[in-house]
Every structure is written in C-alpha cells, then in structure tokens.
Design an enzyme around this catalytic site. Structure first.
Site, PDB file in Angstrom:
ATOM      1  N   CYS A 123      -4.215  -1.190  -2.153  1.00  0.00           N
ATOM      2  CA  CYS A 123      -4.397  -0.207  -2.525  1.00  0.00           C
ATOM      3  C   CYS A 123      -5.180   0.132  -3.602  1.00  0.00           C
ATOM      4  O   CYS A 123      -5.046  -0.253  -4.770  1.00  0.00           O
ATOM      5  CB  CYS A 123      -2.714   0.072  -2.398  1.00  0.00           C
ATOM      6  SG  CYS A 123      -3.306   2.538  -2.799  1.00  0.00           S
ATOM      7  N   GLU A 164      -3.315   9.183   8.481  1.00  0.00           N
ATOM      8  CA  GLU A 164      -1.838   8.810   8.318  1.00  0.00           C
ATOM      9  C   GLU A 164      -1.364  10.088   9.438  1.00  0.00           C
ATOM     10  O   GLU A 164      -0.727   9.384   9.836  1.00  0.00           O
ATOM     11  CB  GLU A 164      -1.337   8.820   6.630  1.00  0.00           C
ATOM     12  CG  GLU A 164      -1.137   7.958   5.418  1.00  0.00           C
ATOM     13  CD  GLU A 164      -0.421   7.339   6.399  1.00  0.00           C
ATOM     14  OE1 GLU A 164       0.450   7.244   6.006  1.00  0.00           O
ATOM     15  OE2 GLU A 164      -0.928   5.801   5.185  1.00  0.00           O
ATOM     16  N   ASP A 213       0.974  -1.106  -0.104  1.00  0.00           N
ATOM     17  CA  ASP A 213       0.068  -0.220  -0.060  1.00  0.00           C
ATOM     18  C   ASP A 213       0.717   1.300   0.073  1.00  0.00           C
ATOM     19  O   ASP A 213       2.187   1.323   0.610  1.00  0.00           O
ATOM     20  CB  ASP A 213      -0.567   0.129   1.374  1.00  0.00           C
ATOM     21  CG  ASP A 213      -1.418   1.356   0.929  1.00  0.00           C
ATOM     22  OD1 ASP A 213      -2.220   1.412   0.041  1.00  0.00           O
ATOM     23  OD2 ASP A 213      -2.047   1.592   2.121  1.00  0.00           O
ATOM     24  N   SER A 214       0.344   2.457  -0.760  1.00  0.00           N
ATOM     25  CA  SER A 214       1.278   3.521  -0.360  1.00  0.00           C
ATOM     26  C   SER A 214       1.809   4.003   0.947  1.00  0.00           C
ATOM     27  O   SER A 214       2.816   4.546   1.596  1.00  0.00           O
ATOM     28  CB  SER A 214       0.356   5.020  -0.892  1.00  0.00           C
ATOM     29  OG  SER A 214      -0.649   4.631  -0.229  1.00  0.00           O
ATOM     30  N   HIS A 233      -7.586   3.476   3.386  1.00  0.00           N
ATOM     31  CA  HIS A 233      -7.231   3.186   4.580  1.00  0.00           C
ATOM     32  C   HIS A 233      -8.737   3.863   5.604  1.00  0.00           C
ATOM     33  O   HIS A 233      -9.009   3.845   6.999  1.00  0.00           O
ATOM     34  CB  HIS A 233      -6.975   5.307   4.733  1.00  0.00           C
ATOM     35  CG  HIS A 233      -5.871   5.033   4.019  1.00  0.00           C
ATOM     36  ND1 HIS A 233      -4.649   4.350   3.152  1.00  0.00           N
ATOM     37  CD2 HIS A 233      -4.474   5.218   4.731  1.00  0.00           C
ATOM     38  CE1 HIS A 233      -3.511   4.480   3.174  1.00  0.00           C
ATOM     39  NE2 HIS A 233      -3.216   5.037   4.011  1.00  0.00           N
ATOM     40  N   TYR A 271      -1.005   8.421  -2.245  1.00  0.00           N
ATOM     41  CA  TYR A 271      -0.983   8.348  -3.591  1.00  0.00           C
ATOM     42  C   TYR A 271      -1.893   8.820  -4.343  1.00  0.00           C
ATOM     43  O   TYR A 271      -2.343   9.490  -5.257  1.00  0.00           O
ATOM     44  CB  TYR A 271      -0.664   6.867  -3.944  1.00  0.00           C
ATOM     45  CG  TYR A 271       0.201   6.504  -4.164  1.00  0.00           C
ATOM     46  CD1 TYR A 271       1.674   6.529  -3.169  1.00  0.00           C
ATOM     47  CD2 TYR A 271       0.576   5.390  -4.238  1.00  0.00           C
ATOM     48  CE1 TYR A 271       2.381   6.072  -3.457  1.00  0.00           C
ATOM     49  CE2 TYR A 271       1.282   3.854  -4.583  1.00  0.00           C
ATOM     50  CZ  TYR A 271       2.693   4.832  -4.042  1.00  0.00           C
ATOM     51  OH  TYR A 271       3.609   3.629  -3.871  1.00  0.00           O
ATOM     52  N   CYS A 319     -11.192   2.592  -0.717  1.00  0.00           N
ATOM     53  CA  CYS A 319      -9.495   2.889  -0.300  1.00  0.00           C
ATOM     54  C   CYS A 319      -9.631   2.035   1.257  1.00  0.00           C
ATOM     55  O   CYS A 319      -9.945   2.632   2.486  1.00  0.00           O
ATOM     56  CB  CYS A 319     -10.275   4.396   0.310  1.00  0.00           C
ATOM     57  SG  CYS A 319      -8.257   5.263   1.464  1.00  0.00           S
TER      58      CYS A 319
HETATM   59  N1  DGL Z   1      -5.174   3.203   0.880  1.00  0.00           N
HETATM   60  C1  DGL Z   1      -5.106   4.217  -0.710  1.00  0.00           C
HETATM   61  C2  DGL Z   1      -6.397   3.789  -1.663  1.00  0.00           C
HETATM   62  O1  DGL Z   1      -6.636   2.300  -1.338  1.00  0.00           O
HETATM   63  C3  DGL Z   1      -4.942   5.170  -1.131  1.00  0.00           C
HETATM   64  C4  DGL Z   1      -3.953   6.078  -0.150  1.00  0.00           C
HETATM   65  C5  DGL Z   1      -3.230   7.102  -0.114  1.00  0.00           C
HETATM   66  O2  DGL Z   1      -4.185   8.245  -1.277  1.00  0.00           O
HETATM   67  O3  DGL Z   1      -2.224   7.103  -0.540  1.00  0.00           O
HETATM   68  O4  DGL Z   1      -6.395   4.285  -2.267  1.00  0.00           O
END
Ligand code: DGL
Length: 281
Positions: free
Chosen positions: A80, A165, A17-18, A201, A49, A199
C-alpha cells in the site's frame, strides 16, 4: 506500547493493504516466488487510507502489522503506497526495535522509485496516487535522492479507490474520473513519457488509463517491480529467508465481512478464495 507475544518459529510472508489493492502485488509476488507461504491482510473496514491523516494511517497500519506478526510473519510487505508513505518509516525506526528488531517491514515506494530511472527517456514522469501519497511528497523526495534530472508531476485521484472498492471501475463514473485526472496530469506536464501507478488499486483501471493517453506514454504498475525486489531481498538476506516458511499456501484475512471480501477479491485475483475475519484492534 503494550507487550506482544510474537511466535519465534518461521512463518508466512505478510502482505498488507488498506483493502483489495495489495492483491495486485500479492499476485505478482506469488508468480515470482511460488514456494513461499503468504498471509494477506486487507483493512477493508477502514479503507480508504488515502484521505486520512498521517497519525491515523500510522495507527491503523501499525495495528495490522502487529496482527501479522502475531500470526507468525517475520517479514511484511506494506503493499500500500499510502501506508508506505505515511507509516513505514515510523514503524521501522520507532516500533520494530521495541516489537522485535529481527523482524522486517518493507514498503513499495523505494523499489518503484529505483526502477523509474531506467524507464523514462524524456525524464518527465507522471505519478497517479492517492491524496495521502501525493501530499506526503514521498515519491518526488525519493526520486530526487536517486535521479536529480527526473521531473515528477503528481496527480491525486481521490475517487479511484472508492470506485474500485465498490466494484464500479468499469462504470461511466470511472470513465469520467480517469479522463479528468489524466487530462489534468498531461496538461500540467505534456512531456511525460512514463506514468507510474503509485497506488496498488490502480492496475484495475489500466485499460481505461491507456485509452485516455497517447500511445507513446508507457504505464507502469508496481506488482512485478515489487516481486523482483522481494526476490532480490530474500537472496541478499538468507537470515530472513530462513524465517519464511515454504509450503505454497496463502491465507486471506479482512477486517470487514468475509462475504464481501471473498466476492470482491475474486474480481482482483480472477479466482475464488476463502477469507477469514480479523479484528485489528
Ligand atoms: N492501495 C493503497 C495504496 O497503494 C491505497 C488505498 C487507500 O486509499 O486506502 O495507496
């Protein structure tokens, strides 16, 4: 592309993941498939990302995929959505044939979309995701291929990943942005009965999300869907399963400082872990 020395012997399953979001997926995968070995790689130094261009997300994701291959992974899950939306297809079609056609990189969008059909009754689905995932149109395009009758309304939530984050997801600032984005989503389509967290997160905000929507709307996070889909994949692909070692170990790598990762990862996993640093380039 430069030549890479990739170990031939079996190795852990890579989860990428990012940042920390993929930990919500890893946790569910470990519960469903506890016997396997895992390497988690968070590109925390370059997160988020979600606001970056296709080219940049592709470049960063490919660099991390190559690192995981070099560490012995034969199978990698892009945990991600942004990387799955913007980099997966190019990596599968352009890079894997050159790097090693026997290795596999899988994303999280297709298994999520497959599950949506049986979850919504009103056939109106809301998607919460990063700007990158929303702009890519990956969800509506994939949903249309499988379920022509489902209407998807997407809401980009660019503030949510930075809040998470930075460990601010329980703050008043988070209340404000969750309320704002959900209001916008439901004003656009009041018939939504299912909200997908697109997402990895966002499960950290699930309580706040539920507080801001009518109780009849269900909120779906991806962890269990991805874990079930991976278990099914490994059953259908014994040749890949043989390349995955099974000693119940997990190693964590971050492109940022290990102290920061260790502290923040424990918020996601509710346990203390040890992380190592890796340079992605
Ligand atoms: N966790 C990532 C996703 O599922 C994105 C997080 C980011 O923006 O880096 O899209």
């Amino acid at each position: 592309m430069k030549q890479h020395e990739l170990p031939a012997e079996a190795g852990p399953i890579g989860v990428f993941d990012s940042g920390y979001g993929g930990l919500t997926i890893l946790e569910k995968i470990q519960q469903q498939l506890p016997e396997y070995d895992y390497i988690y790689l968070g590109d925390n130094a370059r997160t988020p990302y979600g606001t970056r261009s296709f080219d940049v997300v592709y470049k960063y994701t490919l660099e991390c995929v190559i690192k995981l291959f070099e560490m012995g992974c034969h199978l990698i899950i892009l945990a991600c959505n942004t990387a799955s939306a913007k980099a997966l297809r190019s990596i599968q079609q352009r890079d894997l044939p050159v790097l090693d056609p026997e290795r596999r990189v899988l994303g999280v969008i297709r298994p999520t979309v497959e599950a949506i059909g049986s979850l919504t009754h009103s056939r109106h689905v809301g998607l919460l995701a990063t700007s990158g995932t929303v702009q890519s149109q990956s969800y509506p395009l994939e949903i249309r291929k499988l379920y022509k009758d489902i209407v998807v309304t997407a809401e980009a939530c660019p503030m949510w990943v930075p809040l998470i984050e930075n460990n601010e997801h329980n703050s008043e600032g988070a209340d404000y942005f969750v309320h704002k984005n959900l209001n916008e989503l439901l004003a656009t389509d009041p018939d939504i009965d299912t909200i997908m967290l697109g997402c990895t997160h966002y499960p950290l905000l699930i309580d706040k999300i539920r507080q801001n929507i009518p109780s009849g709307i269900q909120v779906i996070s991806q962890g269990e869907l991805i874990a079930a889909s991976l278990a099914d994949y490994l059953k259908r692909h014994p040749e890949i399963d043989l390349k995955c070692t099974k000693n119940k170990s997990t190693r964590y790598y971050t492109t940022e400082s290990t102290e920061k990762f260790t502290t923040s990862a424990s918020i996601f996993l509710k346990e203390n872990i040890h992380a190592e640093h890796i340079d992605p380039e």
